[in-house]
Design an enzyme around this catalytic site. Structure first.
Site, short mmCIF file in Angstrom:
data_model
loop_
_atom_site.label_atom_id
_atom_site.label_comp_id
_atom_site.label_asym_id
_atom_site.label_seq_id
_atom_site.Cartn_x
_atom_site.Cartn_y
_atom_site.Cartn_z
N LYS A 16 0.83 -1.21 0.00
CA LYS A 16 0.00 0.00 0.00
C LYS A 16 0.87 1.26 0.00
O LYS A 16 0.62 2.18 -0.77
CB LYS A 16 -0.90 0.06 1.25
CG LYS A 16 -1.93 -1.02 1.35
CD LYS A 16 -2.84 -0.81 2.56
CE LYS A 16 -2.13 -0.86 3.90
NZ LYS A 16 -1.60 -2.17 4.27
N ARG A 91 -9.45 1.07 8.63
CA ARG A 91 -9.01 -0.28 8.94
C ARG A 91 -10.09 -1.06 9.67
O ARG A 91 -9.89 -2.24 9.97
CB ARG A 91 -7.79 -0.19 9.86
CG ARG A 91 -6.48 -0.64 9.25
CD ARG A 91 -5.44 -0.56 10.35
NE ARG A 91 -4.19 -1.18 9.99
CZ ARG A 91 -3.21 -0.58 9.34
NH1 ARG A 91 -3.35 0.66 8.92
NH2 ARG A 91 -2.08 -1.22 9.11
N ARG A 129 11.97 -6.75 5.52
CA ARG A 129 11.92 -5.33 5.15
C ARG A 129 12.91 -4.50 5.96
O ARG A 129 13.03 -4.62 7.17
CB ARG A 129 10.50 -4.81 5.40
CG ARG A 129 10.37 -3.33 5.12
CD ARG A 129 8.96 -2.93 4.87
NE ARG A 129 8.10 -3.06 6.05
CZ ARG A 129 6.80 -2.75 6.03
NH1 ARG A 129 6.23 -2.33 4.93
NH2 ARG A 129 6.08 -2.88 7.11
N ARG A 162 11.55 -1.89 10.95
CA ARG A 162 10.47 -1.30 11.73
C ARG A 162 10.26 -2.12 13.00
O ARG A 162 10.39 -3.34 12.99
CB ARG A 162 9.18 -1.33 10.90
CG ARG A 162 8.77 0.02 10.39
CD ARG A 162 7.67 -0.08 9.40
NE ARG A 162 6.44 -0.66 9.94
CZ ARG A 162 5.28 -0.66 9.29
NH1 ARG A 162 5.20 -0.13 8.10
NH2 ARG A 162 4.22 -1.21 9.81
N ARG A 173 -0.49 -8.45 13.26
CA ARG A 173 -0.97 -7.50 12.24
C ARG A 173 -1.79 -8.21 11.17
O ARG A 173 -2.82 -7.71 10.74
CB ARG A 173 0.22 -6.77 11.61
CG ARG A 173 0.78 -5.69 12.53
CD ARG A 173 2.21 -5.35 12.20
NE ARG A 173 2.37 -4.83 10.87
CZ ARG A 173 3.53 -4.88 10.19
NH1 ARG A 173 4.60 -5.44 10.74
NH2 ARG A 173 3.61 -4.36 9.00
P1 ADP Z 1 1.04 -2.14 7.94
O1 ADP Z 1 -0.07 -1.96 6.96
O2 ADP Z 1 2.34 -2.52 7.30
O3 ADP Z 1 0.73 -3.05 9.10
P2 ADP Z 1 0.98 0.71 8.82
O4 ADP Z 1 2.25 1.46 8.65
O5 ADP Z 1 -0.20 1.10 7.98
O6 ADP Z 1 1.40 -0.78 8.64
O7 ADP Z 1 0.49 0.79 10.35
C1 ADP Z 1 1.34 0.42 11.41
C2 ADP Z 1 0.54 0.30 12.71
O8 ADP Z 1 -0.08 1.59 13.03
C3 ADP Z 1 -0.64 -0.67 12.70
O9 ADP Z 1 -0.24 -1.99 12.97
C4 ADP Z 1 -1.53 -0.07 13.82
O10 ADP Z 1 -1.04 -0.38 15.10
C5 ADP Z 1 -1.37 1.42 13.62
N1 ADP Z 1 -2.40 1.99 12.71
C6 ADP Z 1 -2.17 2.61 11.52
N2 ADP Z 1 -3.33 3.00 10.96
C7 ADP Z 1 -4.32 2.62 11.79
C8 ADP Z 1 -5.75 2.70 11.77
N3 ADP Z 1 -6.39 3.27 10.75
N4 ADP Z 1 -6.44 2.18 12.82
C9 ADP Z 1 -5.83 1.59 13.83
N5 ADP Z 1 -4.50 1.48 13.94
C10 ADP Z 1 -3.74 1.96 12.93
#
Ligand code: ADP
Length: 217
Positions: A16, A91, A129, A162, A173
């Site tokens: 994404k 999400r 990564r 990360r 996740r």
């Molecule tokens: P990925 O899609 O690789 O898991 P992101 O960088 O989008 O990672 O998000 C990392 C973390 O940030 C998520 O695992 C969550 O803890 C938090 N997070 C990000 N966006 C949201 C959201 N819209 N709602 C809840 N938690 C979020």
């Protein structure tokens, strides 16, 4: 492309962030990554960062109220008037409903791009990564390694992993995605705004397909 609100959907590791970055550049619209906003808050030690840190490192979701407030603030800014890309939001169904309310107010049409990737590839992409803390380039130790071990090809900085790219947090996740986020595929399909693409391919090929699709949209 009209003034669109674009949402990128896909499991962790689906690409994404990579695709949102390329599409944002192609159309000159802001790329809003909620994960990136939270990681910056954690790095700065702000109240938001302190509240989110534990959840993020465990691979769990940050509460809806917190995320909805962040997104409402961000897309209310002037640079979003001509369209924007959301990466990592919504999400949950509650977040999706909240976004619907915001977009109804602004009258912006919504397009949802869903990146489909095989489960075994997701794990591989996330586990290996590494990111350059200076220029932001992303590598993968197995799939797309840097020329010299653990340093960035562009600027020689030491690459970092990360905090949530470890085996256990990755499992959480992926589980959070299945449980809370994958229902959004049906949610948007029913409304006729979902466009799915094959995310197992080379990032450049995917970006070209997305840009072509959006030009005609
Ligand atoms: P990925 O899609 O690789 O898991 P992101 O960088 O989008 O990672 O998000 C990392 C973390 O940030 C998520 O695992 C969550 O803890 C938090 N997070 C990000 N966006 C949201 C959201 N819209 N709602 C809840 N938690 C979020």
């Amino acid at each position: 492309m009209k003034s669109h609100a674009l949402v990128f959907l896909g499991a962790p590791g689906a690409g994404k962030g990579t695709q949102a970055h390329k599409v944002a550049e192609a159309f000159g619209i802001p790329h809003i990554s909620t994960g990136e906003i939270l990681r910056q808050a954690v790095a700065s030690g702000s109240a938001l960062g302190q509240a989110a840190k534990e959840k993020m490192e465990a691979g769990e979701l940050v509460p809806d109220e917190v995320m909805c407030r962040i997104v409402a603030d961000r897309i209310g800014q002037a640079d979003c008037a001509k369209g924007f890309i959301l990466d990592g939001f919504p999400r949950t169904v509650a977040q999706a409903r909240f976004l619907d309310g915001l977009l109804d107010q602004g009258g912006q049409p919504l397009q949802v791009l869903n990146l489909q990737v095989k489960p075994e590839l997701l794990m591989k992409r996330l586990r290996g990564r590494r990111t350059c803390p200076v220029c932001g380039t992303t590598y993968n130790l197995e799939l797309n390694p840097p020329a010299r071990n653990s340093v960035c090809d562009r600027d020689g900085a030491r690459l970092i992993a990360r905090a949530d790219d470890n085996e256990e947090a990755i499992r959480h996740r992926l589980a959070a995605y299945e449980r809370d986020t994958s229902p959004l595929i049906d949610y948007y399909k029913r409304r006729g705004v979902l466009h799915s693409v094959d995310g197992n391919r080379d990032p450049e090929a995917i970006a070209q397909e997305l840009v072509r699709f959006l030009r005609d949209a």
